[in-house]
Design a protein around this motif. Sequence first.
Motif, short mmCIF file in Angstrom:
data_model
loop_
_atom_site.label_atom_id
_atom_site.label_comp_id
_atom_site.label_asym_id
_atom_site.label_seq_id
_atom_site.Cartn_x
_atom_site.Cartn_y
_atom_site.Cartn_z
N ASN A 66 0.71 -1.18 -0.20
CA ASN A 66 0.08 0.00 0.16
C ASN A 66 0.84 1.28 -0.05
N HIS A 67 2.17 1.02 -0.07
CA HIS A 67 2.82 2.13 -0.35
C HIS A 67 2.47 3.02 -1.44
N PRO A 68 2.53 4.39 -1.54
CA PRO A 68 2.34 5.45 -2.54
C PRO A 68 2.89 5.14 -3.77
N ASP A 69 4.40 4.78 -3.78
CA ASP A 69 4.95 4.35 -4.95
C ASP A 69 4.30 3.17 -5.58
N THR A 70 4.14 2.18 -4.70
CA THR A 70 3.55 0.98 -5.28
C THR A 70 1.85 1.17 -5.83
N ILE A 71 1.23 2.05 -5.26
CA ILE A 71 0.17 2.40 -5.85
C ILE A 71 0.33 3.17 -7.27
N ALA A 72 0.98 3.95 -7.10
CA ALA A 72 1.45 4.90 -8.53
C ALA A 72 2.02 4.05 -9.52
N ALA A 73 2.80 3.04 -9.37
CA ALA A 73 3.36 2.09 -10.44
C ALA A 73 2.02 1.24 -10.91
N SER A 88 1.38 -12.10 1.34
CA SER A 88 0.79 -12.32 2.36
C SER A 88 0.56 -10.95 3.06
N GLN A 89 0.90 -9.85 2.60
CA GLN A 89 0.50 -8.57 3.03
C GLN A 89 -1.08 -8.19 2.50
N ILE A 90 -1.69 -7.49 3.39
CA ILE A 90 -3.12 -6.90 3.50
C ILE A 90 -3.09 -5.89 2.28
N CYS A 91 -4.13 -5.87 1.43
CA CYS A 91 -4.40 -5.18 0.28
C CYS A 91 -5.44 -3.76 0.78
N GLU A 94 -7.27 1.72 -0.79
CA GLU A 94 -6.62 2.39 -1.97
C GLU A 94 -6.31 1.35 -3.15
N PHE A 95 -5.64 0.43 -2.48
CA PHE A 95 -5.09 -0.67 -3.66
C PHE A 95 -6.54 -1.45 -4.27
N LEU A 96 -7.49 -1.72 -3.34
CA LEU A 96 -8.61 -2.43 -4.09
C LEU A 96 -9.36 -1.67 -5.03
N ASN A 97 -9.21 -0.22 -4.75
CA ASN A 97 -10.02 0.82 -5.77
C ASN A 97 -9.36 1.03 -6.79
N ALA A 139 -11.96 -8.06 -1.43
CA ALA A 139 -12.60 -7.15 -0.85
C ALA A 139 -12.05 -6.66 0.65
N ASP A 140 -12.80 -6.21 1.54
CA ASP A 140 -12.17 -5.82 2.74
C ASP A 140 -11.84 -7.06 3.78
N GLY A 141 -12.92 -7.91 3.62
CA GLY A 141 -12.86 -9.20 4.58
C GLY A 141 -11.56 -10.28 4.15
N VAL A 142 -11.64 -11.12 5.07
CA VAL A 142 -10.56 -12.28 5.03
C VAL A 142 -11.01 -13.34 4.26
N ASP A 143 -10.54 -13.25 2.91
CA ASP A 143 -10.56 -14.48 1.76
C ASP A 143 -12.19 -14.78 1.82
#
Length: 305
Positions: A66-73, A88-91, A94-97, A139-143
């Motif tokens: 979720n780093h701004p640079d990742t989102i921008a790329a 393994s990281q949570i998305c 902003e990422f999901l959108n 989505a926002d939940g767990v799997d």
Amino acid sequence: MTLRAIIVGAVESTAVAIRAFEGSGWDLALVVTLPPEKSARHSDYVDLQSDAEAVGARIFHTAQTNHPDTIAAIREARPDYIFVVGWSQICGPEFLNLTPGKVIGYHPAALPRLRGRAAISWTILLDEKISAGSLFQMADGVDDGPLLEQAYFHIAPRETAMSLYAKHMVALDKMTRRALERLASGNTEFQVQDESCATYAVRRTPADGLIDWNQPARAVDRLVRAAGKPYPGAFTFVKGARLTIWASELVEPELPYHAMPGQLVADDAQGLLVQTGSGQLRVTDWAWELDGRPPMHGIWGRENG
């Protein structure tokens, strides 16, 4: 119209998903993965450079989803779909959108069963008979998002983490190819998960591989199979030194030894025979921090010897 995708991941399942894009008619524009210096985060980390190059995808290294640079790329790559496979990281929101409703996750379990972490290990620890790989809408939940594809298969009685991992890779390849074909044709049908069947698997760490020799032989053997390669392994301590057990066998019928749980009762060409809380276990493949073979005296499992 050619659909464009990116993949986020850092392990063998990510590589399998990348290869499925070859000849699919899709444009895989970007592979987001961990930088090599962060590879210790995953025991099954894979360098994806060559796989990405083979399908014409560019590599973007990041340590944070979720780093701004990742989102921008990702935004710059203008994907129609984002596939999160082996990450393994949570998305975050902003990422999901970035592609609302079109972020596809992969989970190595028969969702809604075993949502969460360490699903392959838990499948063996729970002595599951059937499992599946699942592609679902994140989505926002767990799997818990609607299912896009599932591929079921049986679990062998002596399944190991490595053999189950391999079955999941075969299932993932089939699912990804089917999903790409379906989505490209405009078939975006998803199936809502049955919440009444949902279970959750909690995170496991390397420390959870510590063997309790008071447990029955079957339980210890199951832990050895669940914690084995590509994971860090089940372990005990002998003379204060760590002994990692990579493979074991059940001894049936139980042999007529009187011994304490964790005591080595025989050392022969077949391996190391250890007493458990109920029955014996034969250790057939191991790695010990000290030279030679473990001694016959003493009780295994005591870190201080």
